[in-house]
Design an enzyme around this catalytic site. Structure first.
Site, PDB file in Angstrom:
ATOM      1  N   GLN A 113      21.067  -8.685  -7.813  1.00  0.00           N
ATOM      2  CA  GLN A 113      20.572  -9.223  -6.538  1.00  0.00           C
ATOM      3  C   GLN A 113      19.887 -10.560  -6.783  1.00  0.00           C
ATOM      4  O   GLN A 113      18.984 -10.665  -7.629  1.00  0.00           O
ATOM      5  CB  GLN A 113      19.575  -8.291  -5.864  1.00  0.00           C
ATOM      6  CG  GLN A 113      19.216  -8.834  -4.476  1.00  0.00           C
ATOM      7  CD  GLN A 113      18.115  -8.078  -3.770  1.00  0.00           C
ATOM      8  OE1 GLN A 113      16.945  -8.197  -4.114  1.00  0.00           O
ATOM      9  NE2 GLN A 113      18.497  -7.293  -2.775  1.00  0.00           N
ATOM     10  N   TYR A 179      12.446 -13.454   3.815  1.00  0.00           N
ATOM     11  CA  TYR A 179      12.647 -14.304   2.655  1.00  0.00           C
ATOM     12  C   TYR A 179      13.324 -15.608   3.092  1.00  0.00           C
ATOM     13  O   TYR A 179      13.663 -15.798   4.262  1.00  0.00           O
ATOM     14  CB  TYR A 179      13.485 -13.573   1.600  1.00  0.00           C
ATOM     15  CG  TYR A 179      12.827 -12.329   1.042  1.00  0.00           C
ATOM     16  CD1 TYR A 179      11.450 -12.286   0.790  1.00  0.00           C
ATOM     17  CD2 TYR A 179      13.569 -11.191   0.742  1.00  0.00           C
ATOM     18  CE1 TYR A 179      10.848 -11.148   0.254  1.00  0.00           C
ATOM     19  CE2 TYR A 179      12.975 -10.050   0.212  1.00  0.00           C
ATOM     20  CZ  TYR A 179      11.619 -10.032  -0.018  1.00  0.00           C
ATOM     21  OH  TYR A 179      11.017  -8.916  -0.539  1.00  0.00           O
ATOM     22  N   ARG A 227      23.160  -9.498   2.183  1.00  0.00           N
ATOM     23  CA  ARG A 227      22.265  -8.554   2.865  1.00  0.00           C
ATOM     24  C   ARG A 227      21.796  -9.219   4.151  1.00  0.00           C
ATOM     25  O   ARG A 227      21.041 -10.210   4.132  1.00  0.00           O
ATOM     26  CB  ARG A 227      21.087  -8.200   1.947  1.00  0.00           C
ATOM     27  CG  ARG A 227      20.300  -6.993   2.410  1.00  0.00           C
ATOM     28  CD  ARG A 227      20.365  -5.836   1.449  1.00  0.00           C
ATOM     29  NE  ARG A 227      20.168  -4.569   2.157  1.00  0.00           N
ATOM     30  CZ  ARG A 227      19.158  -3.738   1.952  1.00  0.00           C
ATOM     31  NH1 ARG A 227      18.246  -4.031   1.052  1.00  0.00           N
ATOM     32  NH2 ARG A 227      19.051  -2.607   2.638  1.00  0.00           N
ATOM     33  N   ARG A 324      15.584   4.665  -3.310  1.00  0.00           N
ATOM     34  CA  ARG A 324      14.562   5.578  -3.838  1.00  0.00           C
ATOM     35  C   ARG A 324      15.136   6.948  -4.244  1.00  0.00           C
ATOM     36  O   ARG A 324      14.687   7.516  -5.246  1.00  0.00           O
ATOM     37  CB  ARG A 324      13.425   5.726  -2.812  1.00  0.00           C
ATOM     38  CG  ARG A 324      12.658   4.432  -2.569  1.00  0.00           C
ATOM     39  CD  ARG A 324      11.684   4.569  -1.387  1.00  0.00           C
ATOM     40  NE  ARG A 324      12.391   4.926  -0.165  1.00  0.00           N
ATOM     41  CZ  ARG A 324      11.810   5.363   0.928  1.00  0.00           C
ATOM     42  NH1 ARG A 324      10.494   5.530   0.954  1.00  0.00           N
ATOM     43  NH2 ARG A 324      12.515   5.639   2.005  1.00  0.00           N
ATOM     44  N   CYS A 354       6.509   4.449  -6.049  1.00  0.00           N
ATOM     45  CA  CYS A 354       7.479   3.343  -6.099  1.00  0.00           C
ATOM     46  C   CYS A 354       6.894   2.116  -5.389  1.00  0.00           C
ATOM     47  O   CYS A 354       6.247   1.284  -6.015  1.00  0.00           O
ATOM     48  CB  CYS A 354       8.842   3.777  -5.566  1.00  0.00           C
ATOM     49  SG  CYS A 354       8.817   4.542  -3.947  1.00  0.00           S
ATOM     50  N   CYS A 366       8.265   7.580  -9.962  1.00  0.00           N
ATOM     51  CA  CYS A 366       8.540   8.406  -8.785  1.00  0.00           C
ATOM     52  C   CYS A 366       7.632   9.618  -8.797  1.00  0.00           C
ATOM     53  O   CYS A 366       7.468  10.263  -9.838  1.00  0.00           O
ATOM     54  CB  CYS A 366      10.007   8.850  -8.797  1.00  0.00           C
ATOM     55  SG  CYS A 366      10.360  10.071  -7.527  1.00  0.00           S
ATOM     56  N   ARG A 577     -18.618   8.398   5.198  1.00  0.00           N
ATOM     57  CA  ARG A 577     -19.946   7.834   4.912  1.00  0.00           C
ATOM     58  C   ARG A 577     -19.840   6.376   4.480  1.00  0.00           C
ATOM     59  O   ARG A 577     -20.696   5.570   4.791  1.00  0.00           O
ATOM     60  CB  ARG A 577     -20.616   8.671   3.818  1.00  0.00           C
ATOM     61  CG  ARG A 577     -20.855  10.115   4.244  1.00  0.00           C
ATOM     62  CD  ARG A 577     -21.304  10.981   3.090  1.00  0.00           C
ATOM     63  NE  ARG A 577     -20.372  10.891   1.974  1.00  0.00           N
ATOM     64  CZ  ARG A 577     -20.590  11.426   0.773  1.00  0.00           C
ATOM     65  NH1 ARG A 577     -21.705  12.090   0.528  1.00  0.00           N
ATOM     66  NH2 ARG A 577     -19.708  11.299  -0.184  1.00  0.00           N
TER      67      ARG A 577
HETATM   68  P1  NAP Z   1     -10.182  11.990  -0.694  1.00  0.00           P
HETATM   69  O1  NAP Z   1      -9.073  11.077  -0.381  1.00  0.00           O
HETATM   70  O2  NAP Z   1     -10.933  11.802  -1.926  1.00  0.00           O
HETATM   71  O3  NAP Z   1     -11.143  11.967   0.548  1.00  0.00           O
HETATM   72  C1  NAP Z   1     -12.308  12.705   0.607  1.00  0.00           C
HETATM   73  C2  NAP Z   1     -13.143  12.284   1.806  1.00  0.00           C
HETATM   74  O4  NAP Z   1     -14.308  13.045   1.826  1.00  0.00           O
HETATM   75  C3  NAP Z   1     -13.531  10.837   1.761  1.00  0.00           C
HETATM   76  O5  NAP Z   1     -13.322  10.287   3.046  1.00  0.00           O
HETATM   77  C4  NAP Z   1     -15.023  10.870   1.409  1.00  0.00           C
HETATM   78  O6  NAP Z   1     -15.549   9.776   2.125  1.00  0.00           O
HETATM   79  C5  NAP Z   1     -15.463  12.232   1.914  1.00  0.00           C
HETATM   80  N1  NAP Z   1     -16.501  12.876   1.105  1.00  0.00           N
HETATM   81  C6  NAP Z   1     -16.551  12.995  -0.241  1.00  0.00           C
HETATM   82  N2  NAP Z   1     -17.633  13.689  -0.611  1.00  0.00           N
HETATM   83  C7  NAP Z   1     -18.288  14.050   0.507  1.00  0.00           C
HETATM   84  C8  NAP Z   1     -19.472  14.798   0.777  1.00  0.00           C
HETATM   85  N3  NAP Z   1     -20.194  15.310  -0.187  1.00  0.00           N
HETATM   86  N4  NAP Z   1     -19.835  14.964   2.048  1.00  0.00           N
HETATM   87  C9  NAP Z   1     -19.096  14.440   3.053  1.00  0.00           C
HETATM   88  N5  NAP Z   1     -17.969  13.724   2.867  1.00  0.00           N
HETATM   89  C10 NAP Z   1     -17.564  13.538   1.600  1.00  0.00           C
HETATM   90  O7  NAP Z   1      -9.649  13.479  -0.753  1.00  0.00           O
HETATM   91  P2  NAP Z   1      -8.770  14.327   0.263  1.00  0.00           P
HETATM   92  O8  NAP Z   1      -8.665  13.701   1.608  1.00  0.00           O
HETATM   93  O9  NAP Z   1      -9.348  15.672   0.157  1.00  0.00           O
HETATM   94  O10 NAP Z   1      -7.357  14.305  -0.389  1.00  0.00           O
HETATM   95  C11 NAP Z   1      -7.136  14.918  -1.661  1.00  0.00           C
HETATM   96  C12 NAP Z   1      -6.068  14.180  -2.394  1.00  0.00           C
HETATM   97  O11 NAP Z   1      -4.833  14.429  -1.766  1.00  0.00           O
HETATM   98  C13 NAP Z   1      -6.331  12.690  -2.351  1.00  0.00           C
HETATM   99  O12 NAP Z   1      -6.497  12.182  -3.656  1.00  0.00           O
HETATM  100  C14 NAP Z   1      -5.143  12.108  -1.695  1.00  0.00           C
HETATM  101  O13 NAP Z   1      -4.602  11.043  -2.465  1.00  0.00           O
HETATM  102  C15 NAP Z   1      -4.125  13.238  -1.636  1.00  0.00           C
HETATM  103  N6  NAP Z   1      -3.474  13.130  -0.353  1.00  0.00           N
HETATM  104  C16 NAP Z   1      -2.626  12.114  -0.169  1.00  0.00           C
HETATM  105  C17 NAP Z   1      -2.032  11.955   1.052  1.00  0.00           C
HETATM  106  C18 NAP Z   1      -1.052  10.832   1.277  1.00  0.00           C
HETATM  107  O14 NAP Z   1      -0.563  10.696   2.380  1.00  0.00           O
HETATM  108  N7  NAP Z   1      -0.714  10.039   0.291  1.00  0.00           N
HETATM  109  C19 NAP Z   1      -2.325  12.807   2.091  1.00  0.00           C
HETATM  110  C20 NAP Z   1      -3.213  13.836   1.876  1.00  0.00           C
HETATM  111  C21 NAP Z   1      -3.798  13.972   0.649  1.00  0.00           C
HETATM  112  P3  NAP Z   1     -17.103   9.361   2.095  1.00  0.00           P
HETATM  113  O15 NAP Z   1     -17.569   9.661   0.706  1.00  0.00           O
HETATM  114  O16 NAP Z   1     -17.109   7.910   2.444  1.00  0.00           O
HETATM  115  O17 NAP Z   1     -17.705  10.184   3.138  1.00  0.00           O
HETATM  116 FE1  SF4 Z   2      10.825   8.718  -3.114  1.00  0.00          FE
HETATM  117 FE2  SF4 Z   2       9.703   9.045  -5.456  1.00  0.00          FE
HETATM  118 FE3  SF4 Z   2       9.261   6.782  -4.130  1.00  0.00          FE
HETATM  119 FE4  SF4 Z   2       8.174   9.072  -3.262  1.00  0.00          FE
HETATM  120  S1  SF4 Z   2       7.724   8.012  -5.177  1.00  0.00           S
HETATM  121  S2  SF4 Z   2       9.294   7.539  -2.042  1.00  0.00           S
HETATM  122  S3  SF4 Z   2       9.756  10.556  -3.806  1.00  0.00           S
HETATM  123  S4  SF4 Z   2      11.202   7.497  -4.928  1.00  0.00           S
END
Ligand code: NAP
Ligand code: SF4
Ligand code: FAD
Length: 686
Positions: A113, A179, A227, A324, A354, A366, A577
């Site tokens: 590409q 681009y 493309r 992907r 990715c 991935c 917070r």
């Molecule tokens: P997180 O992303 O670490 O968020 C925890 C939240 O709780 C933060 O907003 C934090 O903000 C708050 N917190 C922490 N300690 C606290 C306390 N003692 N009292 C009150 N609030 C508190 O964790 P999570 O939402 O539980 O997710 C878990 C993992 O799953 C994460 O690492 C995330 O990457 C993953 N996950 C990813 C996706 C995605 O779409 N990629 C979706 C869901 C989960 P403050 O400290 O500012 O209050």
């Molecule tokens: Fe797909 Fe892997 Fe990228 Fe997630 S990280 S979008 S599963 S290629």
């Protein structure tokens, strides 16, 4: 070349007759209709990068794909920072890649590409038709002079010439996405008044001249793909008759394939995130296919063979591009041909390992396949010392460990207290827009059986059990415990944990405060404010929510009217917070989509909250030094997690060694990407 197909493989291939029909281009032939779309991996610029790229692409070639398009390579320095191809010495370096792919399967084609990112080049030398800074660009580009334009065209041709010298079967020119070429096409980024700007014939001149010059440079027997932006997703983008006119002019100038692209990078519409329905955009390619004579390629959220077959069968395209999905499973095409669809490790479109890595300068891999782009360093080789291994916890970490260890020849028993595998993925899959998580669980279910892992569900494991069975190794993948903030009133009946909220075990009121705005806080907000069908499963809902008009195709493909999102019947406050913007910690390429959806549904996002207490009146807080009461019926706690190590600690106390993986090892900032990566690496060594 692979061995001849067995009768059962032929029967499986016939399940996908369109996918497995060859494509004759006259001077060359593609063995099937699946190509691996272009993805920048970061290996392009890495030390030992060509060697690692060669292994990465060769594995995909062995996996059955018909054609590979490399990640973008720049024709000159102002086109972008990173891998450039313009000299014979640079061409020589690429030979390792082309030779590896052709050695893996001489029938597989590989095209380079050519990427000129124009105003998005991230260098002060960047160029564009006019000195207009892109919303997402770092620098205001330099407006090209007439001589400068001639030089860019010559550089495209030279890059193609060097690609041919390096052994590539063709090139793809990217003329979309915001681009260089696309900024000439669109009026609002091209303010020129010379023969390269103004009327449409002038604005499309650069695209046509580049294709003509490249064709002249490489001769007739070389694949040349353009493309084209079939939908810019921008107000003021190309009108449909312009897309058609451009496609026809590009064909006349010498392209022998068109690949449709959707969306400029700066456009506020998701096109590949997991909330986008599978194959959402292919009907647009189908319309273009009717007005050109060359084969047309479509893409976006085509992640399983049946989706590809359906797209081809309804005439939407001549080929499908899967990018992907080839990271997630390099063997996808072979598995389809051999009737092993259940073994496909499906791309869940999370972008976490990715695109999020690409846009934060990290090497690509991935989430579901940590070997992607690590082919030379992470291999699951047969063990010389098979062990009996107990794995406690069948969440992503335990599943990844078990399948890899068993693949290597270990005898694995996997325990879980629950009645199904998956751990927290069973919660994630219930969130509207995360339906693809079902596929990962299907993949693991199949692979546990295929690899001979003994699965013992509904089994709460304790020390005595492990002692009695005398395993050689014990791996603790028991995951996490939700954190309970130390707050007066935290045991009030209106307080609900995210586990109970998602599982529907407790009633949720009309006015809700969500404590914690991490990934889970956002997912819970999505779940409790969602009504009707999931946009990820219903194209009508998706197009309404994002203001896309697939039918009439107005200029740019966007309706120009505000997206129609059903407001939530609940009043929801999503709180944290920290004083940072709410949602800042979400994925780089998908976080904005979640914030946008919730804002359109009327969810209040509140940062800098000090939680004081919870009582019958609601949630008492202090914000900016001022007391504030949120009169809510329900408080859902999404305040992060701590490792669940009860069993591990008991084993330690009993003097039994064990290894920790996933959330049990470290809960802070844990996600499935880290859990699967850590567990797979441990299993590769054990
Ligand atoms: P997180 O992303 O670490 O968020 C925890 C939240 O709780 C933060 O907003 C934090 O903000 C708050 N917190 C922490 N300690 C606290 C306390 N003692 N009292 C009150 N609030 C508190 O964790 P999570 O939402 O539980 O997710 C878990 C993992 O799953 C994460 O690492 C995330 O990457 C993953 N996950 C990813 C996706 C995605 O779409 N990629 C979706 C869901 C989960 P403050 O400290 O500012 O209050
Ligand atoms: Fe797909 Fe892997 Fe990228 Fe997630 S990280 S979008 S599963 S290629
Ligand atoms: P877990 O998934 O928690 O699994 C632990 C398992 O151990 C459980 O099945 C449990 O039953 C079992 N267990 C515990 N103790 C015992 C015992 N004594 N005996 C037997 N079994 C036991 N991550 C992402 O990367 N992307 C996302 O989009 C994403 N979305 C999410 C959405 C939601 C709603 C939730 C809740 C999580 C999400 N996550 C996401 C986080 C992801 O699911 C976790 O990071 C991941 O599941 C952690 O894997 P694990 O194997 O360490 O633990």
């Amino acid at each position: 070349m692979g061995p001849a197909a067995s009768p059962s493989q032929a029967a499986s291939a016939s399940r996908y007759p369109h996918v497995f029909s060859p494509l004759d281009l006259g001077f060359t032939r593609l063995k099937n209709r699946v190509l691996m779309g272009s993805m920048h991996t970061g290996l392009e610029e890495a030390e030992d990068g060509f060697h690692r790229l060669a292994a990465y692409y060769a594995e995909r070639a062995r996996g059955g794909v018909g054609m590979i398009i490399t990640g973008g390579v720049y024709p000159n320095r102002e086109a972008g920072r990173g891998s450039k191809l313009s000299t014979p010495a640079e061409a020589e370096q690429h030979r390792e890649v082309t030779e590896a792919v052709h050695a893996a399967d001489p029938e597989v084609k590989i095209c380079l590409q050519i990427l000129h990112t124009g105003p998005l080049a991230g260098t002060p030398d960047c160029v564009a038709p006019s000195a207009l800074k892109s919303r997402i660009g770092r620098y205001t580009p330099n407006a090209l002079t007439e001589e400068g334009i001639a030089q860019q065209i010559a550089d495209f041709a030279q890059c193609a010439r060097m690609a041919q010298k390096a052994g590539y079967d063709g090139v793809e020119i990217i003329g979309s996405a915001g681009y260089l070429i696309s900024t000439f096409l669109v009026q609002k980024t091209n303010l020129r008044t010379d023969r390269w700007g103004g009327p449409w014939e002038n604005r499309m001149r650069l695209a046509v001249e580049v294709v003509r010059a490249v064709r002249e440079a490489v001769g007739p027997d070389f694949i040349l793909i353009f493309r084209i932006s079939a939908m810019d997703m921008l107000e003021g983008g190309l009108a449909w008759d312009e897309v058609v006119g451009l496609a026809q002019a590009i064909e006349a100038a010498g392209a022998n394939m068109l690949s449709t692209h959707f969306c400029w990078h700066e456009a506020p519409v998701p096109t590949i995130a997991t909330m986008v329905p599978r194959a959402a955009f292919t009907s647009v390619t189908g319309r273009l296919r009717q007005v050109v004579g060359v084969p047309v390629i479509t893409s976006n959220r085509i992640n399983m063979p049946q989706v590809a077959e359906d797209v081809l069968a309804r005439g939407d395209a001549d080929l499908v591009s899967m990018a992907r999905p080839m990271l997630a499973d390099p063997e996808l095409v072979n598995k389809a041909r051999e009737g092993r669809e259940d073994e496909i490790n499906t791309c869940i479109a999370c972008n976490q390992a990715c695109l999020d890595h690409t846009f934060t300068g990290r090497a690509v891999s991935c989430l579901v396949n940590p070997r992607a782009c690590n082919e030379t360093t992470l291999n699951y080789l047969p063990t010389s010392q098979a062990k009996r291994i107990a794995v406690v916890g069948a969440g992503p970490a335990g599943l990844a460990f078990s399948t890899v260890a068993a693949q290597r020849g270990h005898q694995v028993t996997l325990f879980d207290a629950a009645s199904e595998i998956g751990g927290q993925f069973n919660l994630a899959k219930q969130i509207p827009g995360k339906e693809e998580f079902h596929e990962t669980l299907r993949y693991f279910r199949t692979m546990l059986a295929k690899r001979g892992v003994t699965l013992r569900l509904q089994t709460q494991v304790d020390v005595a059990m492990l002692q009695a069975e005398g395993f050689d190794e014990v791996v603790i993948a028991t995951g996490i415990m939700p954190r309970t903030p130390d707050l007066p009133g935290i045991d009030h009946p209106k307080v609900v944990s995210y586990l109970d909220a998602i599982r529907g075990r407790k009633a949720i009121g009309q006015r809700v405060a969500i404590l914690g705005a991490g990934g889970i806080g956002f997912d819970v907000a999505e779940l409790i404010t969602h009504t009707g069908a999931s946009g990820a499963l219903d194209l009508q809902v998706f197009s309404r929510e994002w203001g896309i008009d697939f039918q009439n195709h107005p200029r740019g493909g966007v309706t120009g009217v505000l997206p129609q999102v059903t407001p939530s019947e609940r009043e929801v406050w999503l709180m944290q917070r920290k004083t940072d913007a709410v949602g800042k910690s979400l994925g780089r390429t998908t976080g904005w989509t979640h914030r946008t959806v919730l804002q359109r549904r009327g969810v209040h996002m509140v940062a800098g909250v000090e939680y004081l207490k919870i009582d019958d009146a609601g949630l008492h807080t202090r914000i900016d030094g001022e007391p504030r009461l949120f009169p809510v019926d329900t408080v859902i706690v999404c305040a992060g997690q701590t490792p669940l190590r009860t069993l591990f600690d008991q084993l330690q106390a009993a003097g039994l060694p064990a290894r920790l993986v996933g959330g049990a090892y470290e809960a802070a900032e844990l996600d499935a990407k880290r859990a699967i990566d850590q567990a797979s690496r441990l299993a590769a060594e054990v």
